[in-house]
Write a protein that holds these residues in place. Structure first.
Motif, PDB file in Angstrom:
ATOM      1  N   PRO A 163       8.267   1.596  -5.727  1.00  0.00           N
ATOM      2  CA  PRO A 163       7.317   1.304  -4.701  1.00  0.00           C
ATOM      3  C   PRO A 163       8.097   0.397  -3.644  1.00  0.00           C
ATOM      4  O   PRO A 163       7.991   0.188  -2.584  1.00  0.00           O
ATOM      5  N   ARG A 235       1.995   7.013 -12.651  1.00  0.00           N
ATOM      6  CA  ARG A 235       2.703   7.068 -11.238  1.00  0.00           C
ATOM      7  C   ARG A 235       3.542   8.179 -11.597  1.00  0.00           C
ATOM      8  O   ARG A 235       3.737   9.178 -10.613  1.00  0.00           O
ATOM      9  N   GLU A 297      -0.190   6.532  -3.722  1.00  0.00           N
ATOM     10  CA  GLU A 297      -0.773   5.329  -3.149  1.00  0.00           C
ATOM     11  C   GLU A 297      -1.973   4.812  -4.227  1.00  0.00           C
ATOM     12  O   GLU A 297      -2.347   5.818  -5.050  1.00  0.00           O
ATOM     13  N   GLY A 298      -1.893   3.740  -4.249  1.00  0.00           N
ATOM     14  CA  GLY A 298      -2.750   3.041  -5.106  1.00  0.00           C
ATOM     15  C   GLY A 298      -2.053   2.492  -6.591  1.00  0.00           C
ATOM     16  O   GLY A 298      -2.483   1.694  -7.357  1.00  0.00           O
TER      17      GLY A 298
END
Length: 299
Positions: A163, A235, A297-298
């Motif tokens: 990220p 992820r 995303e998230g």
């Protein structure tokens, strides 16, 4: 090109020169092939981990380790990797009570590497086991729990938060009307992940539209750790649902693990921020193959 700081470019005639840079899963590689009809290079007294380096204008492969050489019908081929050659021993050991940064530092030292971390949150592991894995297999598994990845460049082990790297400012990568590209997109199979480790259970979800990924093979020492691991594993499962490749003339300004904003005249659906996973630079054909994935995303 140089071997152990000796410039060999003027003494060879290259007919194949490809440098591949990887942001995850694979070591960088460099393959050189040149004419050797007289068999001169076949007499070269090389050793594993001789240092090879390619410099081309602003491009620099960094120090890479000799892994193999071969001769065939008057041609000689050298292959080098960014990872030391002999470091494939499988080990079993316990990293009890150690910090993530301390684990990275110890692995780097054991392999003769420097190290750096980018955006990585410190963690302390009450109990963490390496079981019949090479050090880098173990590190890759640990990184997947923590939403991280690692690469090795120029004798340095670099561990980074995905990220963190994905949030950096992106330059624009133009793919014009005549540009060559191959893009893809698939639906997420899993939107939740549950880690079950003895008495500890942790679940992370981005929505309830997909399947639940259940992992019982993950060692967690608390519920919070199980939740964090579930996030990283979800992820990992979903980060390549958007992907593609672009072929352009040689592009030495880009590197693996960088971010770009695509602009494609004939495929605007992919005109968004992307993460470069691999770049394959062919210095003979004057061509770059740029591989990318989307940014989840998230999580």
């Amino acid at each position: 090109s140089s071997i152990n700081n000796v410039n060999i470019y003027d003494s060879i005639s290259l007919n194949f020169c490809v440098h591949e840079m990887n942001a995850e899963h694979y070591a960088d590689s460099l393959t050189l092939r040149f004419n050797d009809s007289a068999g001169v290079w076949s007499k070269y007294g090389s050793e594993a981990n001789d240092i090879i380096r390619l410099k081309y204008g602003d491009a620099d492969s960094g120090a890479m380790y000799l892994h193999s050489m071969s001769a065939q019908n008057g041609l000689f081929t050298i292959r080098a990797l960014s990872m030391p050659a002999e470091k494939k021993e499988k080990k079993s050991r316990n990293w009890k009570g150690m910090k993530l940064t301390s684990i990275v530092a110890q692995l780097a030292e054991e392999h003769g590497l420097k190290y750096a971390l980018y955006g990585v949150e410190e963690q302390v592991y009450r109990n963490l086991t390496q079981t019949d894995e090479t050090d880098f297999e173990f590190l890759e598994r640990l990184c997947s729990y923590e939403s991280c990845c690692f690469l090795i460049h120029n004798k340095k082990l670099v561990v980074y938060s995905e990220p963190y790297m994905e949030a950096r400012e992106a330059s624009t990568l133009e793919v014009g009307q005549n540009g060559q590209f191959d893009y893809g997109m698939i639906k997420k199979k899993y939107t939740s992940c549950k880690v079950i480790s003895g008495s500890y259970t942790g679940t992370f979800s981005i929505d309830d539209t997909g399947e639940l990924l259940v992992r019982r093979d993950v060692q967690a020492s608390s519920e919070g750790e199980a939740i964090r691991y579930a996030k990283g594993l979800l992820r990992k499962e979903n980060k390549k649902t958007v992907f593609g490749r672009i072929i352009k003339s040689l592009q030495t300004q880009y590197s693996a693990a960088s971010v770009v904003k695509l602009h494609t005249d004939r495929a605007s659906l992919w005109d968004k921020k992307m993460f470069i996973t691999c770049i394959r630079n062919d210095y003979i054909k004057n061509r770059s193959d740029i591989y990318f994935r989307g940014i989840p995303e998230g999580y």
